[in-house]
Scaffold this active site. Structure first.
Site, mmCIF file in Angstrom:
data_model
loop_
_atom_site.group_PDB
_atom_site.id
_atom_site.type_symbol
_atom_site.label_atom_id
_atom_site.label_comp_id
_atom_site.label_asym_id
_atom_site.label_seq_id
_atom_site.Cartn_x
_atom_site.Cartn_y
_atom_site.Cartn_z
ATOM 1 N N TRP A 1 -21.710 -8.379 1.239
ATOM 2 C CA TRP A 1 -22.421 -9.524 0.971
ATOM 3 C C TRP A 1 -21.888 -10.516 0.434
ATOM 4 O O TRP A 1 -22.641 -11.680 1.087
ATOM 5 C CB TRP A 1 -22.216 -9.318 -1.298
ATOM 6 N N ASP B 1 -20.117 -14.432 -5.891
ATOM 7 C CA ASP B 1 -20.899 -13.785 -6.146
ATOM 8 C C ASP B 1 -19.938 -12.600 -7.394
ATOM 9 O O ASP B 1 -19.097 -11.989 -6.601
ATOM 10 C CB ASP B 1 -21.547 -13.538 -4.785
ATOM 11 N N LYS C 1 -25.583 -4.949 -12.550
ATOM 12 C CA LYS C 1 -24.447 -4.054 -12.435
ATOM 13 C C LYS C 1 -23.767 -3.272 -14.136
ATOM 14 O O LYS C 1 -23.738 -2.662 -14.587
ATOM 15 C CB LYS C 1 -23.618 -4.220 -11.731
HETATM 16 N N1 PLP Z 1 -23.630 -9.457 -4.404
HETATM 17 C C1 PLP Z 1 -23.420 -8.148 -4.933
HETATM 18 C C2 PLP Z 1 -21.397 -8.853 -4.568
HETATM 19 C C3 PLP Z 1 -23.582 -7.497 -4.408
HETATM 20 O O1 PLP Z 1 -23.502 -6.350 -4.630
HETATM 21 C C4 PLP Z 1 -26.131 -7.402 -4.445
HETATM 22 C C5 PLP Z 1 -26.252 -6.275 -4.591
HETATM 23 O O2 PLP Z 1 -25.911 -4.891 -5.454
HETATM 24 C C6 PLP Z 1 -26.057 -8.588 -3.720
HETATM 25 C C7 PLP Z 1 -25.917 -9.654 -4.203
HETATM 26 C C8 PLP Z 1 -27.803 -8.017 -3.588
HETATM 27 O O3 PLP Z 1 -28.599 -8.204 -5.317
HETATM 28 P P1 PLP Z 1 -29.734 -8.840 -5.299
HETATM 29 O O4 PLP Z 1 -29.953 -6.760 -4.929
HETATM 30 O O5 PLP Z 1 -30.009 -8.616 -6.840
HETATM 31 O O6 PLP Z 1 -30.192 -9.878 -4.890
#
Ligand code: PLP
Length: 360
Positions: free
Chosen positions: A101, A172, A196
């Site tokens: 991520w 994040d 989550k």
């Molecule tokens: N950041 C993290 C740590 C994630 O686990 C996720 C998705 O699982 C995201 C970003 C992306 O999130 P979204 O699907 O809400 O854009």
């Protein structure tokens, strides 16, 4: 059978919250309509919105010089939101890469600046780990630092609290927000997709220090412009009202459980139980260094991957759902967010030990 859902997201919600939402679904607070059918500008919804924000602030002890924004667009939306709002007149920002991520955030940031990527991935004794924060080489001209404290796919966590002087730290927290106490004052901005630890997908929370407002790029879409959102109490456009309402119920549930300090304790117990079963067996393995193990997302491999399919079939039949690892890493993954009770992890470890006895 009792079902425990180990999905990485959208993830399990507290049963109590779902039951209450079900009771209220068609007739919310005696209005004769659902909360998802009323105006976001009416006094009824404003109260829901304000209470949710207050409870969220209480839970994380958010200082008053921080704004809380209820946004659309998910974690990925904020991969753009952070640079578009915080670059100002700078052309670079520091991006720590410790997993999938964090790397995805870099990719998006490249549309708006030239990120200085700090590769923090290391291998220690054959185990995946992250360089300690003191070894992160920040650049002199970066607008901010970005990192991801919990890598949902890799099962890697950075447990340290940032301490980088005046540098603006952004993070994040999509997969670990509200799972442990957090010193918000160490950050310029924090964001998290809701699906989550907060509520249903479609809602993203941003916590931003108020002196960082007013710097958005002219091309920044208004719906992710922190200043516009802040000036309009996150209602510049129609917010995801049902998700906001449900997040509010989750916050009340969290407070009843004793808040994030209590969750932290039980989350540690849950993670320790699962890791200890993995570590005391040659049948299962996890290849993350102990200091960087996630307490939310625990990937594990079977020594004989030919048994993966059978493991998934039998675990599902036993009520243990969504244990398949992410396609980029394979194997298994158990996501054990706040709503997963200790009994759920016990049920999983009992199943794992039984499976090993029968198939090992
Ligand atoms: N950041 C993290 C740590 C994630 O686990 C996720 C998705 O699982 C995201 C970003 C992306 O999130 P979204 O699907 O809400 O854009």
């Amino acid at each position: 059978t009792q079902v425990y859902n180990f999905s990485s997201g959208p993830a399990m919600l507290p049963a109590e919250v779902l039951k209450l939402a079900q009771q209220e679904l068609c007739d919310w607070h005696g209005l004769g309509t659902s909360v998802m059918e009323i105006s976001h500008r009416g006094k009824e919804f404003i109260q829901v919105a304000e209470e949710a924000e207050k409870d969220f602030r209480d839970l994380l002890n958010i200082p008053s010089n921080y704004k809380v924004l209820f946004c659309h667009g998910g974690g990925r939306g904020q991969f753009a939101g952070i640079p578009l709002n915080l670059l100002g007149d700078k052309t670079t920002a520091d991006y720590v890469d410790a997993g999938y991520w964090a790397a995805s955030a870099v990719k998006e940031a490249k549309k708006y600046c030239t990120p200085n990527v700090i590769d923090a991935k290391v291998t220690i004794d054959g185990l995946r780990a992250v360089k300690p924060m003191r070894e992160w080489q920040l650049s002199d001209n970066a607008a901010y630092l970005h990192y991801c404290p919990n890598e949902t796919i890799d099962g890697i966590a950075i447990h340290e609290t940032p301490d980088f002087g005046d540098a603006i730290v952004t993070a994040d927290f999509s997969s670990s927000i509200l799972s442990h106490p957090l010193d918000v004052s160490r950050y310029g901005a924090i964001y998290a997709g809701a699906q989550k630890n907060i509520g249903p997908a479609g809602l993203t929370l941003v916590i931003v220090r108020d002196d960082l407002l007013g710097k958005a790029q002219t091309a920044c879409p208004s719906i992710i412009d922190y200043t516009v959102l802040s000036e309009n109490d996150s209602m510049f456009n129609t917010p995801p009202t049902f998700a906001w309402y449900l997040a509010g119920l989750v916050f009340k549930w969290l407070k009843k459980q004793g808040g994030v300090a209590a969750m932290d304790k039980i989350n540690q117990q849950k993670a320790e139980l699962l890791y200890s079963i993995i570590d005391h067996s040659d049948f299962y393995r996890n290849d993350v260094a102990p200091a960087n193990r996630s307490r939310m997302n625990i990937p594990f491999q079977l020594a004989d991957s030919a048994l993966d399919k059978l493991f998934l079939e039998e675990s599902f039949a036993a009520g243990l759902h969504a244990l398949k690892g992410h396609r980029v890493v394979g194997g298994m993954r158990a996501s054990i967010y706040n709503a997963m009770p200790l009994e759920g992890v016990k049920a999983l470890t009992d199943f794992m030990q039984d499976f090993e006895r029968r198939r090992g």
